[in-house]
Design a protein around this motif. Structure first.
Motif, PDB file in Angstrom:
ATOM      1  N   UNK A   1      44.877  32.909  29.119  1.00 36.41           N
ATOM      2  CA  UNK A   1      45.892  33.731  28.468  1.00 36.41           C
ATOM      3  C   UNK A   1      47.151  33.788  29.331  1.00 36.41           C
ATOM      4  N   UNK A   2      48.260  34.128  28.678  1.00 40.10           N
ATOM      5  CA  UNK A   2      49.521  34.360  29.393  1.00 40.10           C
ATOM      6  C   UNK A   2      49.511  35.815  29.860  1.00 40.10           C
ATOM      7  N   UNK A   3      49.529  36.022  31.193  1.00 41.19           N
ATOM      8  CA  UNK A   3      49.269  37.333  31.793  1.00 41.19           C
ATOM      9  C   UNK A   3      50.400  37.716  32.745  1.00 41.19           C
ATOM     10  N   UNK A   4      50.756  39.000  32.727  1.00 46.31           N
ATOM     11  CA  UNK A   4      51.679  39.537  33.723  1.00 46.31           C
ATOM     12  C   UNK A   4      50.978  40.686  34.447  1.00 46.31           C
ATOM     13  N   UNK A   5      51.395  40.926  35.673  1.00 43.67           N
ATOM     14  CA  UNK A   5      50.728  41.925  36.527  1.00 43.67           C
ATOM     15  C   UNK A   5      51.679  43.054  36.874  1.00 43.67           C
ATOM     16  N   UNK A   6      51.225  44.295  36.668  1.00 44.81           N
ATOM     17  CA  UNK A   6      51.981  45.492  37.047  1.00 44.81           C
ATOM     18  C   UNK A   6      51.356  46.108  38.296  1.00 44.81           C
ATOM     19  N   UNK A   7      52.074  46.163  39.424  1.00 45.26           N
ATOM     20  CA  UNK A   7      51.536  46.808  40.629  1.00 45.26           C
ATOM     21  C   UNK A   7      51.705  48.324  40.528  1.00 45.26           C
ATOM     22  N   UNK A   8      50.609  49.041  40.470  1.00 44.04           N
ATOM     23  CA  UNK A   8      50.676  50.490  40.298  1.00 44.04           C
ATOM     24  C   UNK A   8      51.171  51.161  41.578  1.00 44.04           C
ATOM     25  N   UNK A   9      51.743  52.354  41.416  1.00 40.53           N
ATOM     26  CA  UNK A   9      52.442  52.996  42.538  1.00 40.53           C
ATOM     27  C   UNK A   9      51.549  53.255  43.751  1.00 40.53           C
ATOM     28  N   UNK A  10      50.363  53.827  43.531  1.00 41.51           N
ATOM     29  CA  UNK A  10      49.501  54.145  44.672  1.00 41.51           C
ATOM     30  C   UNK A  10      49.005  52.880  45.371  1.00 41.51           C
TER      31      UNK A  10
ATOM     32  N   UNK B   1      48.893  42.402  29.762  1.00 42.09           N
ATOM     33  CA  UNK B   1      49.389  43.026  30.987  1.00 42.09           C
ATOM     34  C   UNK B   1      48.182  43.560  31.741  1.00 42.09           C
ATOM     35  N   UNK B   2      48.080  43.196  33.015  1.00 41.59           N
ATOM     36  CA  UNK B   2      46.961  43.664  33.824  1.00 41.59           C
ATOM     37  C   UNK B   2      47.464  44.495  34.996  1.00 41.59           C
ATOM     38  N   UNK B   3      46.572  45.319  35.547  1.00 45.74           N
ATOM     39  CA  UNK B   3      46.883  46.173  36.686  1.00 45.74           C
ATOM     40  C   UNK B   3      45.562  46.643  37.285  1.00 45.74           C
TER      41      UNK B   3
ATOM     42  N   UNK C   1      42.414  44.574  35.880  1.00 47.42           N
ATOM     43  CA  UNK C   1      42.220  43.417  36.760  1.00 47.42           C
ATOM     44  C   UNK C   1      40.753  43.038  36.884  1.00 47.42           C
ATOM     45  N   UNK C   2      39.867  44.023  36.991  1.00 46.09           N
ATOM     46  CA  UNK C   2      38.438  43.740  37.135  1.00 46.09           C
ATOM     47  C   UNK C   2      37.904  42.954  35.945  1.00 46.09           C
TER      48      UNK C   2
END
Length: 243
Positions: A130-139, A205-207, A232-233
């Protein structure tokens, strides 16, 4: 290794499949995973809203539930950060609890930290076409400083098309009780994040935190964008011919 899964309240209540994905992934890598039934909340909601005395029994319970394990793995940068950074602060005035926390807290890892730093793997045998983008969460970004670890894991996934998220380090606007106390500001931040997600033309969208994915995913769903949010898992647990 003797590994324990700390599922967190959010995942246990709303996203149990994420916990199952962590277990499938770690067992595929050759590790036994226990689920201590005595675990409850880590105390983050109480701590962050100023009810620190009310968080203390939860710190005590956490230290008891996860005593004796080589590692405690959680699919949440937010909760891992709470345990590692704030449990020692809460336990400082109680010598017995302080010692218990000192034994447990350093062994608590967000999933990508555990895979890359402890197990020393980046290719976990995943397949996710799949076409995936990653969001880095604040913590995970600012407290745990996981940095490139999740991206290193994602880049090794077969079949994936990983696309960079513009302004990735900007908060999505959730922030737990922040979204409740400041709904207008939260909604404005969410609108910016959704615009950046749509710019990537990603399918997924993964995180590393389902709390942020719930917030972003809710907005994307209301707009009928078709973009899915997947922890992500679950991406890393996916295999060819499997989940």
């Amino acid at each position: 290794m003797r590994v324990a899964l700390f599922i967190t309240c959010f995942n246990d209540t709303l996203f149990p499949e994420t916990g199952r994905a962590v277990v499938r992934l770690l067992e595929r890598l050759g590790h036994r995973v226990d689920f201590p039934l005595g675990q409850t909340c880590c105390g983050q909601p109480q701590f962050n809203t100023g009810y620190r005395p009310e968080a203390l029994p939860l710190v005590r319970r956490f230290a008891a539930a996860f005593a004796g394990y080589d590692a405690v793995v959680t699919p949440s940068g937010s909760c891992a950060g709470m345990v590692r950074e704030n449990h020692p602060l809460l336990a400082a005035a109680d010598p017995g609890l302080r010692r218990a926390v000192e034994r447990v807290a350093p062994k608590v890892y967000e999933l990508s930290e555990f895979l890359v730093d402890v197990l020393g793997v980046t290719d976990v045998g995943a397949y996710y076409p799949h076409r995936v983008s990653y969001h880095p969460t604040c913590h995970s970004l600012r407290m745990l400083r996981v940095g490139e670890r999740p991206l290193r894991l994602l880049r090794a996934v077969r079949g994936i098309e990983l696309v960079e998220l513009p302004a990735a380090e900007e908060c999505c606007g959730f922030g737990g009780t922040f979204a409740v106390k400041n709904p207008d500001v939260s909604a404005a931040m969410l609108a910016d994040k959704m615009r950046h997600v749509l710019d990537t033309r990603a399918e997924v969208l993964t995180a590393g935190d389902n709390s942020c994915l719930l917030h972003i995913g809710g907005g994307l769903s209301r707009l009928r964008t078709g973009v899915r949010t997947v922890h992500l898992a679950e991406v890393l647990a996916a295999t060819e011919g499997g989940a």
